[in-house]
Design a protein around this motif. Structure first.
Motif, PDB file in Angstrom:
ATOM      1  N   LEU A 100       0.917  -1.218  -0.006  1.00 40.11           N
ATOM      2  CA  LEU A 100       0.004  -0.023  -0.118  1.00 40.11           C
ATOM      3  C   LEU A 100       0.697   1.298  -0.055  1.00 40.11           C
ATOM      4  O   LEU A 100       0.640   2.195  -0.668  1.00 40.11           O
ATOM      5  CB  LEU A 100      -0.937  -0.156   1.238  1.00 40.11           C
ATOM      6  N   VAL A 101       1.780   1.188   0.677  1.00 45.82           N
ATOM      7  CA  VAL A 101       2.889   2.510   0.727  1.00 45.82           C
ATOM      8  C   VAL A 101       3.348   2.736  -0.635  1.00 45.82           C
ATOM      9  O   VAL A 101       3.427   3.628  -0.917  1.00 45.82           O
ATOM     10  CB  VAL A 101       4.210   2.205   1.749  1.00 45.82           C
ATOM     11  N   HIS A 102       3.918   1.763  -1.270  1.00 48.74           N
ATOM     12  CA  HIS A 102       4.396   1.755  -2.679  1.00 48.74           C
ATOM     13  C   HIS A 102       3.317   2.245  -3.462  1.00 48.74           C
ATOM     14  O   HIS A 102       3.701   3.082  -4.444  1.00 48.74           O
ATOM     15  CB  HIS A 102       4.627   0.126  -3.281  1.00 48.74           C
ATOM     16  N   ARG A 103       2.119   1.959  -3.555  1.00 51.63           N
ATOM     17  CA  ARG A 103       0.983   2.329  -4.296  1.00 51.63           C
ATOM     18  C   ARG A 103       0.749   4.005  -3.973  1.00 51.63           C
ATOM     19  O   ARG A 103       0.459   4.596  -5.117  1.00 51.63           O
ATOM     20  CB  ARG A 103      -0.465   1.512  -4.055  1.00 51.63           C
ATOM     21  N   MET A 104       0.887   4.256  -2.914  1.00 46.73           N
ATOM     22  CA  MET A 104       0.358   5.494  -2.478  1.00 46.73           C
ATOM     23  C   MET A 104       1.706   6.578  -2.725  1.00 46.73           C
ATOM     24  O   MET A 104       1.464   7.761  -2.998  1.00 46.73           O
ATOM     25  CB  MET A 104       0.298   5.699  -0.904  1.00 46.73           C
ATOM     26  N   GLU A 105       2.840   5.977  -2.894  1.00 40.63           N
ATOM     27  CA  GLU A 105       3.905   6.931  -3.195  1.00 40.63           C
ATOM     28  C   GLU A 105       4.092   6.865  -4.935  1.00 40.63           C
ATOM     29  O   GLU A 105       5.304   7.290  -5.266  1.00 40.63           O
ATOM     30  CB  GLU A 105       5.504   6.233  -2.479  1.00 40.63           C
ATOM     31  N   ARG A 106       3.129   6.282  -5.479  1.00 36.55           N
ATOM     32  CA  ARG A 106       3.234   6.173  -7.249  1.00 36.55           C
ATOM     33  C   ARG A 106       3.463   7.721  -7.520  1.00 36.55           C
ATOM     34  O   ARG A 106       2.808   9.005  -6.900  1.00 36.55           O
ATOM     35  CB  ARG A 106       1.951   5.866  -7.580  1.00 36.55           C
ATOM     36  N   PHE A 107       4.392   7.777  -8.471  1.00 36.68           N
ATOM     37  CA  PHE A 107       4.887   9.227  -9.057  1.00 36.68           C
ATOM     38  C   PHE A 107       5.815  10.121  -8.244  1.00 36.68           C
ATOM     39  O   PHE A 107       6.365  11.213  -8.691  1.00 36.68           O
ATOM     40  CB  PHE A 107       3.583   9.961  -9.816  1.00 36.68           C
ATOM     41  N   LEU A 108       5.871   9.670  -6.942  1.00 37.95           N
ATOM     42  CA  LEU A 108       6.771  10.588  -6.177  1.00 37.95           C
ATOM     43  C   LEU A 108       8.344  10.634  -6.426  1.00 37.95           C
ATOM     44  O   LEU A 108       8.803  11.446  -6.321  1.00 37.95           O
ATOM     45  CB  LEU A 108       6.496  10.194  -4.572  1.00 37.95           C
ATOM     46  N   ASN A 109       8.650   9.360  -6.818  1.00 36.70           N
ATOM     47  CA  ASN A 109      10.058   9.359  -7.302  1.00 36.70           C
ATOM     48  C   ASN A 109      10.143  10.407  -8.554  1.00 36.70           C
ATOM     49  O   ASN A 109      11.315  10.774  -8.775  1.00 36.70           O
ATOM     50  CB  ASN A 109      10.263   7.799  -7.794  1.00 36.70           C
ATOM     51  N   THR A 110       9.138  10.266  -9.703  1.00 37.04           N
ATOM     52  CA  THR A 110       9.440  11.015 -10.561  1.00 37.04           C
ATOM     53  C   THR A 110       9.387  12.577 -10.202  1.00 37.04           C
ATOM     54  O   THR A 110      10.141  13.317 -10.827  1.00 37.04           O
ATOM     55  CB  THR A 110       8.181  10.709 -11.807  1.00 37.04           C
ATOM     56  N   LEU A 111       8.510  12.933  -9.322  1.00 38.74           N
ATOM     57  CA  LEU A 111       8.453  14.270  -8.807  1.00 38.74           C
ATOM     58  C   LEU A 111       9.765  14.671  -8.108  1.00 38.74           C
ATOM     59  O   LEU A 111      10.307  15.807  -8.199  1.00 38.74           O
ATOM     60  CB  LEU A 111       7.332  14.564  -7.832  1.00 38.74           C
ATOM     61  N   GLY A 112      10.310  13.865  -7.595  1.00 37.90           N
ATOM     62  CA  GLY A 112      11.773  13.826  -6.978  1.00 37.90           C
ATOM     63  C   GLY A 112      12.853  14.131  -7.783  1.00 37.90           C
ATOM     64  O   GLY A 112      13.817  14.829  -7.554  1.00 37.90           O
TER      65      GLY A 112
END
Length: 212
Positions: A100-112
């Motif tokens: 669930l954490v991986h799903r909620m962090e979707r696209f955050l690596n791209t934003l970083g």
């Protein structure tokens, strides 16, 4: 605005594309990470009431709970193994929680990545502009000092644009990570409360013994 974009030259194109991607991610994450979407109010209390009343939870009922929200998926994971030991239930909850954490962090690596790449692309555009300006000096001489100063100013447009792209991306990246961390704490609290109810078991319906 168009004059500034034109002054920055072709390195402004990837910067504008990054800004559009960052804006799309920020809007999407704000929509997907709303609190009532992740932790619907009253859902934990409702599930605990089902268990406390000894209400039968058939697989279709649990699957329906799983599809409601991330909190529902976490509580459904505990209900899937409700007849096992508390340690096994905890392991299942932790495993599902990681997904669930991986799903909620979707696209955050791209934003970083955008936050890190923005200033570098801006600096690259500035270097390109300075190179073009000095090549012009070699061909035509220094000429007017005001024109030289204007060329330097135009070259710095890319640096300023890179910072304008990177700063909001970095701020919202940290903000969303903090929001997700808060959600995880609340979801863990709800899961622990559900495990406590599962340990207690449903109330006994056997009649009380009559006194002799």
């Amino acid at each position: 605005m168009l004059e500034l974009i034109r002054a920055g030259g072709w390195p402004m194109i990837p910067l504008l594309l990054l800004s559009a991607v960052a804006l799309a991610i920020i809007v999407e994450r704000f929509w997907s990470l709303r609190r009532d979407r992740v932790l619907p109010p009253g859902l934990g209390d409702e599930v605990r009431a089902w268990v406390a009343r000894g209400k039968a939870l058939d697989p279709s009922h649990v699957d329906s709970l799983r599809s409601t929200a991330p909190l529902g998926a976490l509580l459904a994971a505990a209900l899937d193994v409700r007849n096992r030991s508390r340690e096994e239930i905890r392991e299942r909850v932790e495993d599902v929680g990681r997904h669930l954490v991986h799903r909620m962090e979707r696209f955050l690596n791209t934003l970083g990545t955008i936050a890190a790449a923005g200033p570098l692309l801006g600096l690259f555009g500035t270097v390109v502009g300075m190179i073009e300006m000095f090549l012009g000096i070699l061909d035509h001489g220094i000429g007017d000092a005001n024109q030289l100063a204007g060329g330097i100013g135009k070259a710095l447009v890319c640096t300023a644009t890179g910072m304008l792209v990177a700063i909001p991306a970095l701020v919202f990246h940290r903000y969303f990570r903090g929001r997700i961390a808060g959600y995880i704490v609340d979801m863990e609290h709800e899961a622990i409360r559900l495990m406590d109810v599962l340990d207690a078991g449903p109330p006994s319906n056997a009649p009380a013994p009559k006194p002799n």
